[in-house]
Design a protein around this motif. Structure first.
Motif, short mmCIF file in Angstrom:
data_model
loop_
_atom_site.label_atom_id
_atom_site.label_comp_id
_atom_site.label_asym_id
_atom_site.label_seq_id
_atom_site.Cartn_x
_atom_site.Cartn_y
_atom_site.Cartn_z
N LEU A 9 -29.83 57.06 76.72
CA LEU A 9 -29.46 55.70 76.33
C LEU A 9 -30.28 54.67 77.11
O LEU A 9 -30.82 53.72 76.53
N VAL A 10 -30.43 54.87 78.41
CA VAL A 10 -31.20 53.93 79.23
C VAL A 10 -32.67 53.96 78.83
O VAL A 10 -33.33 52.91 78.76
N LEU A 11 -33.22 55.14 78.56
CA LEU A 11 -34.62 55.22 78.13
C LEU A 11 -34.83 54.54 76.78
O LEU A 11 -35.83 53.84 76.58
N ALA A 12 -33.90 54.72 75.85
CA ALA A 12 -34.02 54.05 74.54
C ALA A 12 -33.90 52.53 74.69
O ALA A 12 -34.67 51.78 74.08
N LEU A 13 -32.96 52.08 75.52
CA LEU A 13 -32.84 50.65 75.78
C LEU A 13 -34.11 50.08 76.42
O LEU A 13 -34.55 48.99 76.08
N ALA A 14 -34.69 50.84 77.34
CA ALA A 14 -35.91 50.38 78.00
C ALA A 14 -37.07 50.27 77.01
O ALA A 14 -37.84 49.32 77.05
N ARG A 43 -43.80 35.59 77.69
CA ARG A 43 -43.58 37.00 77.34
C ARG A 43 -43.43 37.86 78.60
O ARG A 43 -42.59 38.75 78.65
N LEU A 44 -44.23 37.61 79.61
CA LEU A 44 -44.11 38.39 80.86
C LEU A 44 -42.80 38.08 81.59
O LEU A 44 -42.17 38.99 82.15
N LEU A 45 -42.39 36.82 81.57
CA LEU A 45 -41.10 36.47 82.18
C LEU A 45 -39.95 37.17 81.45
O LEU A 45 -39.04 37.71 82.09
N GLU A 46 -40.00 37.18 80.12
CA GLU A 46 -38.99 37.90 79.35
C GLU A 46 -39.04 39.39 79.65
O GLU A 46 -37.99 40.04 79.77
N LEU A 47 -40.23 39.95 79.77
CA LEU A 47 -40.38 41.37 80.05
C LEU A 47 -39.75 41.74 81.39
O LEU A 47 -39.00 42.72 81.48
N LEU A 48 -40.00 40.95 82.41
CA LEU A 48 -39.40 41.22 83.72
C LEU A 48 -37.89 41.02 83.71
O LEU A 48 -37.14 41.79 84.32
N SER A 49 -37.42 40.00 82.99
CA SER A 49 -35.97 39.77 82.90
C SER A 49 -35.27 40.91 82.16
O SER A 49 -34.21 41.37 82.60
N LEU A 50 -35.85 41.36 81.07
CA LEU A 50 -35.26 42.47 80.33
C LEU A 50 -35.34 43.76 81.13
O LEU A 50 -34.44 44.61 81.05
N GLY A 51 -36.38 43.92 81.93
CA GLY A 51 -36.47 45.09 82.81
C GLY A 51 -35.35 45.09 83.84
O GLY A 51 -34.74 46.13 84.12
N ALA A 52 -35.06 43.93 84.42
CA ALA A 52 -33.95 43.83 85.37
C ALA A 52 -32.62 44.11 84.68
O ALA A 52 -31.74 44.78 85.26
N LEU A 53 -32.47 43.66 83.44
CA LEU A 53 -31.24 43.94 82.69
C LEU A 53 -31.07 45.43 82.43
O LEU A 53 -29.97 45.97 82.57
N VAL A 54 -32.16 46.12 82.09
CA VAL A 54 -32.09 47.56 81.86
C VAL A 54 -31.72 48.29 83.15
O VAL A 54 -30.92 49.23 83.13
N VAL A 55 -32.27 47.86 84.29
CA VAL A 55 -31.91 48.47 85.57
C VAL A 55 -30.42 48.26 85.86
O VAL A 55 -29.73 49.19 86.31
N LEU A 56 -29.92 47.07 85.60
CA LEU A 56 -28.48 46.81 85.81
C LEU A 56 -27.61 47.67 84.91
O LEU A 56 -26.58 48.19 85.34
N ILE A 57 -28.02 47.83 83.66
CA ILE A 57 -27.26 48.69 82.76
C ILE A 57 -27.31 50.14 83.25
O ILE A 57 -26.29 50.84 83.24
N GLY A 58 -28.46 50.59 83.70
CA GLY A 58 -28.58 51.94 84.24
C GLY A 58 -27.72 52.14 85.47
O GLY A 58 -27.06 53.19 85.62
N MET A 59 -27.68 51.16 86.35
CA MET A 59 -26.84 51.26 87.55
C MET A 59 -25.36 51.28 87.18
O MET A 59 -24.57 52.00 87.79
N THR A 60 -24.99 50.49 86.17
CA THR A 60 -23.60 50.49 85.72
C THR A 60 -23.21 51.84 85.14
O THR A 60 -22.13 52.37 85.45
N LEU A 61 -24.07 52.41 84.31
CA LEU A 61 -23.78 53.73 83.75
C LEU A 61 -23.71 54.79 84.85
O LEU A 61 -22.87 55.69 84.80
N GLU A 62 -24.60 54.69 85.82
CA GLU A 62 -24.60 55.65 86.93
C GLU A 62 -23.30 55.55 87.73
O GLU A 62 -22.73 56.56 88.14
#
Length: 102
Positions: A9-14, A43-62
């Protein structure tokens, strides 16, 4: 949810989140429409923000699966490189493909 399902799920979201800034013209997906086109900086700012969001989702699932493990700087360096690798198809589609006039 099992650990394997959470990983997929985290890989697909990423993968989706990494390409999202390159396939739409809205700021942070829901913001105002930018015409003629968003700048690369947005676009780069969005990319970094979405990357941080994916990390937070991954940490929550973990944390929901079990104990969350502390991560060092190496984890975040690999995550940024992986996220940029996932963003490559969107970057190619936006900037490197030949645009034919209609």
């Amino acid at each position: 949810m099992s650990a394997a399902a959470a990983v997929w799920l985290v890989l697909a979201l990423a993968l989706v989140a990494a390409n999202l800034p390159f396939v739409n013209e809205r700021l942070f997906v829901v913001g105002p429409l930018r015409r003629p086109s968003k700048a690369l900086g947005w676009r780069l700012l969005e990319l970094l923000s979405l990357g941080a969001l994916v990390v937070l989702i991954g940490m929550t699932l973990e944390a929901r699966i079990g104990q969350r493990h502390p991560q060092g700087w190496e984890f975040y360096a690999v995550m940024v490189c992986l996220f940029f690798t996932f963003a490559f198809p969107g970057f190619v589609w936006r900037y490197l493909r030949r645009h034919h006039p209609r």
